[in-house]
Write an enzyme that holds these catalytic residues in place. Structure first.
Site, PDB file in Angstrom:
ATOM      1  N   GLY A 172     -31.097  54.928 -64.976  1.00  0.00           N
ATOM      2  CA  GLY A 172     -29.813  54.685 -65.654  1.00  0.00           C
ATOM      3  C   GLY A 172     -28.805  53.979 -64.776  1.00  0.00           C
ATOM      4  O   GLY A 172     -29.039  52.883 -64.266  1.00  0.00           O
ATOM      5  N   GLY A 173     -27.646  54.644 -64.588  1.00  0.00           N
ATOM      6  CA  GLY A 173     -26.576  54.059 -63.789  1.00  0.00           C
ATOM      7  C   GLY A 173     -27.027  53.731 -62.379  1.00  0.00           C
ATOM      8  O   GLY A 173     -26.517  52.794 -61.755  1.00  0.00           O
ATOM      9  N   GLY A 407     -33.820  15.168 -65.726  1.00  0.00           N
ATOM     10  CA  GLY A 407     -32.797  16.201 -65.578  1.00  0.00           C
ATOM     11  C   GLY A 407     -33.038  17.040 -64.339  1.00  0.00           C
ATOM     12  O   GLY A 407     -32.093  17.554 -63.729  1.00  0.00           O
ATOM     13  N   ALA A 408     -34.306  17.167 -63.954  1.00  0.00           N
ATOM     14  CA  ALA A 408     -34.618  17.991 -62.781  1.00  0.00           C
ATOM     15  C   ALA A 408     -34.087  17.319 -61.512  1.00  0.00           C
ATOM     16  O   ALA A 408     -33.728  17.998 -60.551  1.00  0.00           O
ATOM     17  CB  ALA A 408     -36.116  18.235 -62.691  1.00  0.00           C
TER      18      ALA A 408
HETATM   19  C1  HXC Z   1     -28.552  66.441 -62.892  1.00  0.00           C
HETATM   20  C2  HXC Z   1     -30.627  66.002 -62.024  1.00  0.00           C
HETATM   21  C3  HXC Z   1     -30.630  64.730 -62.632  1.00  0.00           C
HETATM   22  C4  HXC Z   1     -29.502  64.350 -63.397  1.00  0.00           C
HETATM   23  C5  HXC Z   1     -32.465  64.983 -61.546  1.00  0.00           C
HETATM   24  N1  HXC Z   1     -31.789  66.099 -61.371  1.00  0.00           N
HETATM   25  N2  HXC Z   1     -31.798  64.116 -62.320  1.00  0.00           N
HETATM   26  N3  HXC Z   1     -29.589  66.842 -62.160  1.00  0.00           N
HETATM   27  N4  HXC Z   1     -28.486  65.232 -63.508  1.00  0.00           N
HETATM   28  N5  HXC Z   1     -29.410  63.160 -63.991  1.00  0.00           N
HETATM   29  C6  HXC Z   1     -32.177  67.273 -60.605  1.00  0.00           C
HETATM   30  C7  HXC Z   1     -33.313  68.060 -61.227  1.00  0.00           C
HETATM   31  O1  HXC Z   1     -32.808  68.959 -62.177  1.00  0.00           O
HETATM   32  C8  HXC Z   1     -33.878  68.767 -60.007  1.00  0.00           C
HETATM   33  O2  HXC Z   1     -33.035  69.835 -59.672  1.00  0.00           O
HETATM   34  C9  HXC Z   1     -33.714  67.747 -58.911  1.00  0.00           C
HETATM   35  O3  HXC Z   1     -32.711  66.824 -59.363  1.00  0.00           O
HETATM   36  C10 HXC Z   1     -34.952  66.944 -58.634  1.00  0.00           C
HETATM   37  O4  HXC Z   1     -35.439  66.425 -59.867  1.00  0.00           O
HETATM   38  P1  HXC Z   1     -36.973  66.472 -60.292  1.00  0.00           P
HETATM   39  O5  HXC Z   1     -37.032  66.116 -61.717  1.00  0.00           O
HETATM   40  O6  HXC Z   1     -37.544  67.785 -59.873  1.00  0.00           O
HETATM   41  O7  HXC Z   1     -37.574  65.357 -59.360  1.00  0.00           O
HETATM   42  P2  HXC Z   1     -38.689  64.263 -59.684  1.00  0.00           P
HETATM   43  O8  HXC Z   1     -39.862  64.916 -60.345  1.00  0.00           O
HETATM   44  O9  HXC Z   1     -38.913  63.520 -58.422  1.00  0.00           O
HETATM   45  O10 HXC Z   1     -38.051  63.269 -60.769  1.00  0.00           O
HETATM   46  C11 HXC Z   1     -36.934  62.481 -60.451  1.00  0.00           C
HETATM   47  C12 HXC Z   1     -36.367  61.800 -61.734  1.00  0.00           C
HETATM   48  C13 HXC Z   1     -36.137  62.871 -62.826  1.00  0.00           C
HETATM   49  C14 HXC Z   1     -37.370  60.750 -62.224  1.00  0.00           C
HETATM   50  C15 HXC Z   1     -35.081  61.071 -61.327  1.00  0.00           C
HETATM   51  O11 HXC Z   1     -35.397  63.971 -62.263  1.00  0.00           O
HETATM   52  C16 HXC Z   1     -35.383  62.347 -64.011  1.00  0.00           C
HETATM   53  O12 HXC Z   1     -35.980  61.686 -64.856  1.00  0.00           O
HETATM   54  N6  HXC Z   1     -34.091  62.655 -64.057  1.00  0.00           N
HETATM   55  C17 HXC Z   1     -33.253  62.275 -65.204  1.00  0.00           C
HETATM   56  C18 HXC Z   1     -33.041  60.799 -65.256  1.00  0.00           C
HETATM   57  C19 HXC Z   1     -32.049  60.377 -66.296  1.00  0.00           C
HETATM   58  O13 HXC Z   1     -32.425  60.244 -67.453  1.00  0.00           O
HETATM   59  N7  HXC Z   1     -30.772  60.305 -65.900  1.00  0.00           N
HETATM   60  C20 HXC Z   1     -29.655  59.978 -66.770  1.00  0.00           C
HETATM   61  C21 HXC Z   1     -29.596  58.450 -66.870  1.00  0.00           C
HETATM   62  S1  HXC Z   1     -28.313  57.924 -67.900  1.00  0.00           S
HETATM   63  P3  HXC Z   1     -33.554  71.170 -58.956  1.00  0.00           P
HETATM   64  O14 HXC Z   1     -32.353  72.054 -58.943  1.00  0.00           O
HETATM   65  O15 HXC Z   1     -34.677  71.666 -59.808  1.00  0.00           O
HETATM   66  O16 HXC Z   1     -33.997  70.754 -57.593  1.00  0.00           O
HETATM   67  C22 HXC Z   1     -27.171  57.306 -66.870  1.00  0.00           C
HETATM   68  C23 HXC Z   1     -25.946  56.773 -67.590  1.00  0.00           C
HETATM   69  C24 HXC Z   1     -25.142  55.865 -66.725  1.00  0.00           C
HETATM   70  O17 HXC Z   1     -27.299  57.265 -65.707  1.00  0.00           O
HETATM   71  C25 HXC Z   1     -24.636  54.670 -67.439  1.00  0.00           C
HETATM   72  C26 HXC Z   1     -25.546  53.504 -67.339  1.00  0.00           C
HETATM   73  C27 HXC Z   1     -25.043  52.239 -67.905  1.00  0.00           C
END
Ligand code: HXC
Length: 517
Positions: A172-173, A407-408
Site C-alpha cells: 500500500g502506502g 522523429g527519433a
Molecule cells: C498493523 C500490521 C500491519 C498493518 C503487519 N502488521 N501489517 N499491523 N497494520 N498494516 C503486523 C502484524 O499484525 C504482525 O504483528 C507483524 O506486523 C508482522 O506481520 P506478519 O503478517 O506476521 O508478517 P509477514 O508474514 O512477514 O507479512 C508481512 C505483510 C503482512 C505481507 C506486510 O503483514 C500484510 O499483508 N500486512 C497487511 C498489508 C496491508 O494490506 N496493509 C494496508 C495497506 S493499505 P505481530 O504483533 O503479530 O507481530 C495502505 C493505505 C495507504 O497502506 C494509502 C495508499 C495510497
C-alpha cells in the site's frame, strides 16, 4: 553541579530499550534470515559515529479494537541524519520488528520531521522501507500520516534527491511513497512491493498469481519498471545508495560533485574506431562505447533491466558528473518504444533538475513500429522525450554515431531540441527515414513494373545515403557542429562539458509545463 548518576543511568536504560525495537528475539530472527535490523541499515549507510537520531524516545500507545494497549518503541521507525562521504544525508528506516513497520500518526510525524529538516538543510533523503503499510488499528490517522508523507515527497521532489530502498514487504502506502521518490533500490528475495497482493487479486478477480510475478525485485526491475536497481542484500543496497549519492548534488541549488582536478585526456582513442563494425547492418554495443568515453570506464547504469534498448547512466567525463542517454542497437535495433521513452524522459528530467549535464549517443532507426505501440500510446510516450529534452536547461551534448532518423532523431536531442553541441561520426545517416524506406515511398510507382527494379532501388538508396543523409549535409546546414572521427569522441565531449560548466538559460516564467503523462 553535574547531572546525577541516576538521571544518566535512566537515559542510558531508555536508550537501550528503545534501540531494541520489537525485542532482541525479533532482531535475532531477522539476522537468521540474513537481514539487518532497521538501525543497523542506517549504521551501515553512515560514516562511523556520525548518525544523530531524531525521535528515539517517540512512543506510541495504540488503542486496538479487541486488543490490549501496546507500546510501540520509536513508533516503528528510526529517523535522523548522518554523513556519507563527508556530506550530510537525512534518512529513515522502518522497523519491521515493531508492528510490522506499519505507519501510524507518530511514525509519519517522525518521517515528515526528517524530510523537513532535509529540505531546510538541502540534503538528500534516503528511506529504508520495510512496512505493512497503513497501521490498520489507527484507521484514518494512518491514512492522514501517509498523506503527509506523500505531500512531503512531492514538495521535496526537485529540491533534494530522494532515494528509497525496499528492504522488506512493502504494501500500500509503503509502495507509493517510494514511487514518489527519484530512485528505488530493492533487495532480491527479501524485498517486495505491491498494492494488492496475490490473495486480494484472487479474491477480487479470480486471477491466480504469485508474489514473484507481481511484487518481486525482478518483476519490478524488468517488467513494471517501478524500480531502478536490484540489490543482493542489505549491504549491497547500501553500497548502491552510496554509489548513487557519489554522482548527485546535495540539492537543486548545488553543483553535482564534479572532480575538476581530474586529468583531461585529449588524445584520440583508436579503440572507439575499432568498436564500429565494418558492416553498417551490424549493431554496436553502446555500453562498450560508453566505457571508452567515461573516466576509468566506470558508469552506474539506471534501470539496466528495463527497456534495455536505451541505456541511461551516470558517469564522470574529465571529472564532470554526466548523465548519459544512449540508444542500444544491440537490443530491438535501438528503436525507441513506449518503455524506452518513459525511462529516458524520467532520467533526463532528473538530470535537469539536479544540474547534471546530459550527453546523448545516437544510433536510432526510429520509433518501434507495431500495433501494440500505436494502441499503447507511443505518440504520448515518445512525446515525453521531446518534452524532457526541450525543457532541459543543463548543458546538452549529442553525438550521432550512426543512424538518426525521423522523429527519433529529434527525440534524441538534436540541435533544434536544444543541444548545445552536436557531433556526428563519418558514415552516419541523418534523415527523415532510412534509404530503403525513402526509395520505396518516393519511387514505388515508378519502379513497380521496371525490369531492373531491384538494381535501380539499390542505386537510388546509395545515392540517397551519399547525397541526402550524410552528416556533411547536416553540418552544411549548421545542424551538426562538426564531423569527428569516433576516436575523438571522448575529448570532444570532455572539452564541450568543461566549456559549458557555467551555462545558464532562463525560460519564460510559468507554474510548470504540462508534460504528456
Ligand atoms: C498493523 C500490521 C500491519 C498493518 C503487519 N502488521 N501489517 N499491523 N497494520 N498494516 C503486523 C502484524 O499484525 C504482525 O504483528 C507483524 O506486523 C508482522 O506481520 P506478519 O503478517 O506476521 O508478517 P509477514 O508474514 O512477514 O507479512 C508481512 C505483510 C503482512 C505481507 C506486510 O503483514 C500484510 O499483508 N500486512 C497487511 C498489508 C496491508 O494490506 N496493509 C494496508 C495497506 S493499505 P505481530 O504483533 O503479530 O507481530 C495502505 C493505505 C495507504 O497502506 C494509502 C495508499 C495510497
Amino acid at each position: 553541579m553535574a547531572i546525577s548518576k541516576d538521571l544518566l543511568e535512566d537515559l542510558r536504560r531508555r536508550r537501550e530499550t528503545a534501540r531494541l525495537g520489537g525485542g532482541a528475539d525479533k532482531i535475532e530472527a531477522r539476522h537468521a534470515r540474513g537481514l539487518l535490523a532497521a538501525r543497523e541499515r542506517l549504521e551501515a549507510l553512515f560514516a562511523r559515529d556520525t548518525f544523530q537520531e531524531f525521535g528515539l524516545h517517540a512512543r506510541h500507545q495504540t488503542r486496538h479494537f479487541g486488543m490490549e494497549k501496546k507500546d510501540l518503541p520509536g513508533d516503528a521507525v528510526v529517523t535522523g541524519i548522518g554523513f556519507v562521504d563527508g556530506r550530510p544525508v537525512a534518512a529513515f528506516s522502518q522497523d519491521f520488528t515493531v508492528a510490522g513497520g506499519s505507519l501510524g500518526r507518530v511514525h509519519a510525524g517522525k518521517i515528515c520531521d526528517t524530510m523537513d529538516y532535509a529540505m531546510r538543510g538541502g540534503m538528500p533523503i534516503v528511506g529504508f522501507n520495510d512496512s505493512g503499510g497503513a497501521r490498520i488499528q489507527e484507521g484514518v490517522d494512518s491514512l492522514s500520516g501517509y498523506g503527509q508523507v506523500f505531500n512531503r515527497n512531492v514538495l521535496a521532489s526537485g529540491v533534494v534527491p530522494q532515494i528509497a530502498v525496499i528492504s522488506g514487504s512493502c504494501a500500500g502506502g509503503a509502495a507509493y511513497s517510494p514511487a514518489l521518490m527519484d530512485f528505488i533500490i530493492m533487495t532480491r528475495g527479501s524485498g517486495n512491493m505491491f498494492i494488492c497482493g496475490p490473495e486480494v487479486i484472487r479474491a477480487a478477480t479470480g486471477q491466480v498469481t504469485t508474489m514473484d510475478e507481481i511484487g518481486s525485485a525482478m518483476a519490478h526491475a524488468s517488467v513494471s519498471g517501478n524500480i531502478h536497481f536490484i540489490a543482493d542484500d542489505d549491504m549491497h543496497a547500501v553500497s548502491i545508495v552510496r554509489d548513487l549519492l557519489s554522482y548527485l548534488p546535495s540539492n537543486n541549488m548545488a553543483d553535482p560533485p564534479h572532480d575538476l582536478s581530474a586529468h583531461m585526456t585529449l588524445e584520440d582513442d583508436p579503440q572507439v574506431d575499432a568498436l564500429v563494425p565494418d558492416d553498417a547492418r551490424m549493431p554496436i554495443d553502446v555500453k562498450k562505447v560508453i566505457e571508452r568515453i567515461v573516466d576509468g570506464g566506470r558508469f552506474l547504469e539506471v534501470q539496466g533491466l528495463f527497456a534495455p534498448n536505451i541505456v541511461c547512466c551516470f558517469a564522470r567525463v574529465a571529472g564532470i558528473v554526466t548523465g548519459i542517454v544512449a540508444n542500444q542497437p544491440a537490443v530491438k535495433a535501438g528503436t525507441l518504444d513506449i518503455d524506452a521513452s518513459d525511462k529516458a524522459a524520467r532520467f533526463i528530467r532528473f538530470c535537469n533538475v539536479f544540474n547534471i549535464p546530459l550527453v546523448t549517443l545516437v544510433d536510432v532507426p526510429g520509433f518501434l513500429p507495431g500495433v501494440t505501440q500505436e494502441r499503447g500510446g507511443i505518440i504520448r510516450h515518445g512525446a515525453k522525450m521531446l518534452f524532457a529534452y526541450g525543457a532541459s536547461t543543463v548543458p546538452k551534448i549529442t553525438v550521432i554515431m550512426r543512424k538518426a532518423y525521423g522523429g527519433a532523431y529529434l527525440a534524441m536531442c538534436s540541435r533544434d531540441m536544444g543541444a548545445d553541441l552536436v557531433y556526428a561520426w563519418p558514415g552516419s545517416e541523418i534523415a527523415v527515414m532510412g534509404a530503403e524506406g525513402a526509395v520505396n515511398i518516393l519511387y514505388r510507382r515508378d519502379l513497380k513494373d521496371a525490369d531492373n527494379a531491384a538494381e535501380r532501388r539499390k542505386e537510388l538508396a546509395d545515392e540517397y545515403r551519399k547525397e541526402f543523409a550524410n552528416p556533411y549535409v547536416s553540418a552544411g546546414k549548421l545542424f551538426v557542429h562538426d564531423v569527428i572521427e569516433p576516436a575523438r569522441t571522448r575529448s570532444a565531449i570532455a572539452l564541450g562539458l568543461r566549456s559549458l560548466l557555467s551555462k545558464r538559460e532562463t525560460r519564460p516564467a510559468k507554474k510548470h509545463g504540462n508534460i504528456p503523462l
